[in-house]
Design a protein around this motif. Structure first.
Motif, PDB file in Angstrom:
ATOM      1  N   ALA A   1      -5.610   2.172   4.771  1.00 31.07           N
ATOM      2  CA  ALA A   1      -5.935   1.096   5.718  1.00 31.07           C
ATOM      3  C   ALA A   1      -4.853   0.035   5.668  1.00 31.07           C
ATOM      4  O   ALA A   1      -4.518  -0.470   4.591  1.00 31.07           O
ATOM      5  CB  ALA A   1      -7.289   0.485   5.369  1.00 31.07           C
ATOM      6  N   VAL A   2      -4.290  -0.284   6.817  1.00 29.26           N
ATOM      7  CA  VAL A   2      -3.249  -1.312   6.872  1.00 29.26           C
ATOM      8  C   VAL A   2      -3.537  -2.278   8.011  1.00 29.26           C
ATOM      9  O   VAL A   2      -4.163  -1.922   8.999  1.00 29.26           O
ATOM     10  CB  VAL A   2      -1.839  -0.699   7.055  1.00 29.26           C
ATOM     11  CG1 VAL A   2      -1.429   0.087   5.837  1.00 29.26           C
ATOM     12  CG2 VAL A   2      -1.776   0.161   8.300  1.00 29.26           C
ATOM     13  N   ALA A   3      -3.035  -3.487   7.857  1.00 29.07           N
ATOM     14  CA  ALA A   3      -3.210  -4.536   8.857  1.00 29.07           C
ATOM     15  C   ALA A   3      -1.870  -5.247   9.025  1.00 29.07           C
ATOM     16  O   ALA A   3      -0.992  -5.131   8.154  1.00 29.07           O
ATOM     17  CB  ALA A   3      -4.289  -5.517   8.396  1.00 29.07           C
ATOM     18  N   PRO A   4      -1.694  -5.966  10.120  1.00 29.10           N
ATOM     19  CA  PRO A   4      -0.441  -6.706  10.301  1.00 29.10           C
ATOM     20  C   PRO A   4      -0.132  -7.586   9.089  1.00 29.10           C
ATOM     21  O   PRO A   4      -1.021  -8.264   8.576  1.00 29.10           O
ATOM     22  CB  PRO A   4      -0.718  -7.544  11.554  1.00 29.10           C
ATOM     23  CG  PRO A   4      -1.692  -6.725  12.328  1.00 29.10           C
ATOM     24  CD  PRO A   4      -2.579  -6.091  11.290  1.00 29.10           C
TER      25      PRO A   4
ATOM     26  N   ASP B   1       0.716  -6.414   6.190  1.00 24.05           N
ATOM     27  CA  ASP B   1       0.711  -5.527   5.022  1.00 24.05           C
ATOM     28  C   ASP B   1       2.049  -4.820   4.918  1.00 24.05           C
ATOM     29  O   ASP B   1       2.777  -4.660   5.902  1.00 24.05           O
ATOM     30  CB  ASP B   1      -0.384  -4.458   5.149  1.00 24.05           C
ATOM     31  CG  ASP B   1      -1.756  -4.976   4.758  1.00 24.05           C
ATOM     32  OD1 ASP B   1      -1.827  -6.110   4.231  1.00 24.05           O
ATOM     33  OD2 ASP B   1      -2.740  -4.255   4.984  1.00 24.05           O
TER      34      ASP B   1
ATOM     35  N   LYS C   1       0.847  -1.183   0.000  1.00 21.80           N
ATOM     36  CA  LYS C   1       0.000   0.000   0.000  1.00 21.80           C
ATOM     37  C   LYS C   1       0.883   1.233   0.000  1.00 21.80           C
ATOM     38  O   LYS C   1       1.870   1.296   0.718  1.00 21.80           O
ATOM     39  CB  LYS C   1      -0.919  -0.025   1.216  1.00 21.80           C
ATOM     40  CG  LYS C   1      -1.802  -1.261   1.180  1.00 21.80           C
ATOM     41  CD  LYS C   1      -2.797  -1.322   2.280  1.00 21.80           C
ATOM     42  CE  LYS C   1      -3.678  -2.553   2.088  1.00 21.80           C
ATOM     43  NZ  LYS C   1      -4.687  -2.690   3.128  1.00 21.80           N
TER      44      LYS C   1
ATOM     45  N   ALA D   1      -5.782  -1.713  11.304  1.00 18.64           N
ATOM     46  CA  ALA D   1      -6.550  -2.881  11.734  1.00 18.64           C
ATOM     47  C   ALA D   1      -5.616  -3.700  12.606  1.00 18.64           C
ATOM     48  O   ALA D   1      -4.754  -4.422  12.111  1.00 18.64           O
ATOM     49  CB  ALA D   1      -7.023  -3.692  10.533  1.00 18.64           C
ATOM     50  N   GLY D   2      -5.762  -3.561  13.900  1.00 20.40           N
ATOM     51  CA  GLY D   2      -4.834  -4.198  14.830  1.00 20.40           C
ATOM     52  C   GLY D   2      -5.341  -5.534  15.327  1.00 20.40           C
ATOM     53  O   GLY D   2      -6.212  -6.162  14.723  1.00 20.40           O
ATOM     54  N   ILE D   3      -4.786  -5.957  16.453  1.00 23.02           N
ATOM     55  CA  ILE D   3      -5.178  -7.238  17.037  1.00 23.02           C
ATOM     56  C   ILE D   3      -6.590  -7.148  17.605  1.00 23.02           C
ATOM     57  O   ILE D   3      -7.376  -8.079  17.493  1.00 23.02           O
ATOM     58  CB  ILE D   3      -4.172  -7.643  18.134  1.00 23.02           C
ATOM     59  CG1 ILE D   3      -2.813  -7.922  17.493  1.00 23.02           C
ATOM     60  CG2 ILE D   3      -4.653  -8.854  18.907  1.00 23.02           C
ATOM     61  CD1 ILE D   3      -1.722  -8.197  18.474  1.00 23.02           C
ATOM     62  N   GLN D   4      -6.901  -6.016  18.218  1.00 19.16           N
ATOM     63  CA  GLN D   4      -8.246  -5.830  18.743  1.00 19.16           C
ATOM     64  C   GLN D   4      -9.166  -5.305  17.635  1.00 19.16           C
ATOM     65  O   GLN D   4      -8.801  -4.381  16.919  1.00 19.16           O
ATOM     66  CB  GLN D   4      -8.234  -4.841  19.907  1.00 19.16           C
ATOM     67  CG  GLN D   4      -7.523  -5.362  21.143  1.00 19.16           C
ATOM     68  CD  GLN D   4      -8.122  -6.650  21.667  1.00 19.16           C
ATOM     69  OE1 GLN D   4      -9.327  -6.873  21.622  1.00 19.16           O
ATOM     70  NE2 GLN D   4      -7.255  -7.539  22.145  1.00 19.16           N
ATOM     71  N   PRO D   5     -10.339  -5.888  17.483  1.00 14.43           N
ATOM     72  CA  PRO D   5     -11.231  -5.430  16.418  1.00 14.43           C
ATOM     73  C   PRO D   5     -11.784  -4.037  16.710  1.00 14.43           C
ATOM     74  O   PRO D   5     -11.975  -3.665  17.862  1.00 14.43           O
ATOM     75  CB  PRO D   5     -12.346  -6.473  16.416  1.00 14.43           C
ATOM     76  CG  PRO D   5     -12.336  -7.054  17.788  1.00 14.43           C
ATOM     77  CD  PRO D   5     -10.920  -6.997  18.260  1.00 14.43           C
ATOM     78  N   SER D   6     -12.008  -3.312  15.655  1.00 13.50           N
ATOM     79  CA  SER D   6     -12.698  -2.029  15.746  1.00 13.50           C
ATOM     80  C   SER D   6     -14.081  -2.228  15.134  1.00 13.50           C
ATOM     81  O   SER D   6     -14.188  -2.601  13.961  1.00 13.50           O
ATOM     82  CB  SER D   6     -11.902  -0.965  14.986  1.00 13.50           C
ATOM     83  OG  SER D   6     -12.638   0.228  14.932  1.00 13.50           O
TER      84      SER D   6
END
Lengths: 200, 158
Positions: free
Chosen positions: A73-76, A78, A4, A183-188
């Motif tokens: 938007a990024v997640a582990p 990525d 990204k 977008a981490g370990i805990q959901p939003s």
């Protein structure tokens, strides 16, 4: 994994913006001052003609953070590619350091949670370019430990031969607040609602 | 010329249930998460009084919901069941209740007042439980009155 991109235009260092209704003169001597508009303690370097604030033992030029024009938007896992660009006119410079940061910009400065560095050279340019003529980039891999508040980024360039400034005092830095949606370990969770209920 | 139209969320219609019924609640939401994650969805009836809203804890149900990684908001629906345990089993009384649904350890709560109408608790047990304090009071008075009369007679004899 998807790469990204987040492009950064490394703009010029902004001094305190003058309020037309309340014109202020720059100080004549180096030293600590209080900004009458914000109450913030600031340091003025009369030689360089620049204002700084002190955070974590580092003098940071004022006004380098800006609202992000877009959010990525990024997640582990990525990979996030940050590209800087700027217009340059002047002699060739070798060994310039590109410094890329992800972290949390707060009241006490920028908490650098992820840092990447590059080294690049700038060719000699004799006439002002019409568009950015120097670019550099760094690609971060987002770790699983990323915090959902690591949504700010900044970049700066320093060093080189001839030097364009030190790491802590360089004028060439630029950042975006709320540039990332993590977008981490805990959901939003959003738009949570009851759709239906019935006897079974 | 512009026309602004605001769509309000549809209100849930009240429904009537008998004690012992199982109620299935469907919730919908959007989420982002970076890893595979299981969250716990809860649902249960609540009543409102002068001191606020109170869940009927005995009737709260829960269910696990699996979320797959999504860096952009993904839509999800999930269901959770709860049982209207009768009053006789320390459960819910006849009456009208609200419905609350929430996800554990997340800022996700949805509720609506007065949508669950509970019936079916036997009238005799209701009458007995409502009269219980009065009966207890009468029994206590019945025990205290003879004692005070005896004490009065003792004082007169002296």
């Amino acid at each position: 994994m998807e790469i990204k991109n987040l492009a950064l235009d490394l703009g010029a260092f902004k001094l305190l913006q003058e309020d037309p209704g309340q014109p202020l003169q720059d100080p004549t001597l180096s030293g600590w001052y209080v900004d009458p508009r914000t109450g913030q303690r600031i340091f003025y370097d009369s030689t360089a003609g620049k204002f700084f604030t002190l955070a974590g033992g580092v003098y940071i030029p004022l006004g380098y953070m800006n609202p992000a024009p877009k959010q990525v938007a990024v997640a582990p896992g990525d990979r996030l590619k940050i590209t800087l660009s700027f217009k340059y006119t002047g002699p060739a410079i070798t060994g310039v350091t590109g410094y890329y940061c992800i972290g949390v910009n707060g009241l006490f400065g920028f908490n650098e949670t992820m840092v990447g560095q590059t080294t690049f050279s700038i060719p000699q340019v004799v006439s002002p370019p019409s568009s950015p003529n120097v670019t550099d980039s760094y690609t971060f891999t987002i770790p699983t430990t990323i915090g959902t508040d690591w949504d700010d980024i900044y970049v700066k360039i320093f060093g080189g031969n001839p030097s364009i400034g030190g790491q802590a005092t360089t004028s060439f830095m630029f950042g975006y607040e709320n540039a990332l949606s993590i977008a981490g370990i805990q959901p939003s969770i959003t738009e949570f609602k009851i759709s239906d209920f019935a006897k079974v | 010329m512009a026309i602004d139209i605001v769509l309000a969320p549809l209100a849930l219609e009240p429904k009537t249930f008998n004690v012992g019924d199982t109620v299935r609640v469907t919730a919908s939401f959007k989420y982002t998460v970076g890893v595979n994650k299981t969250v716990r969805l809860f649902a249960g009836p609540y009543y409102t009084n002068l001191f606020g809203k109170h869940l009927v804890d005995q009737c709260v149900g829960d269910a696990d919901v699996s979320l797959i990684p999504a860096s952009t908001p993904a839509s999800q629906t999930a269901t959770v069941d709860f049982i209207l345990i009768p009053k006789a089993n320390s459960g819910i009384d006849n009456g009208t209740y609200g419905l609350r649904v929430w996800i554990e350890d997340a800022n996700a709560v949805s509720e609506q007042d007065d949508v669950i109408i509970v019936t079916g608790n036997t009238g005799s047990s209701d009458m007995f439980s409502s009269m219980m304090p009065m009966i207890m009071m009468l029994m206590m008075m019945g025990m205290i009155m003879p004692m005070t009369q005896q004490m009065g007679q003792g004082a007169e004899e002296e």
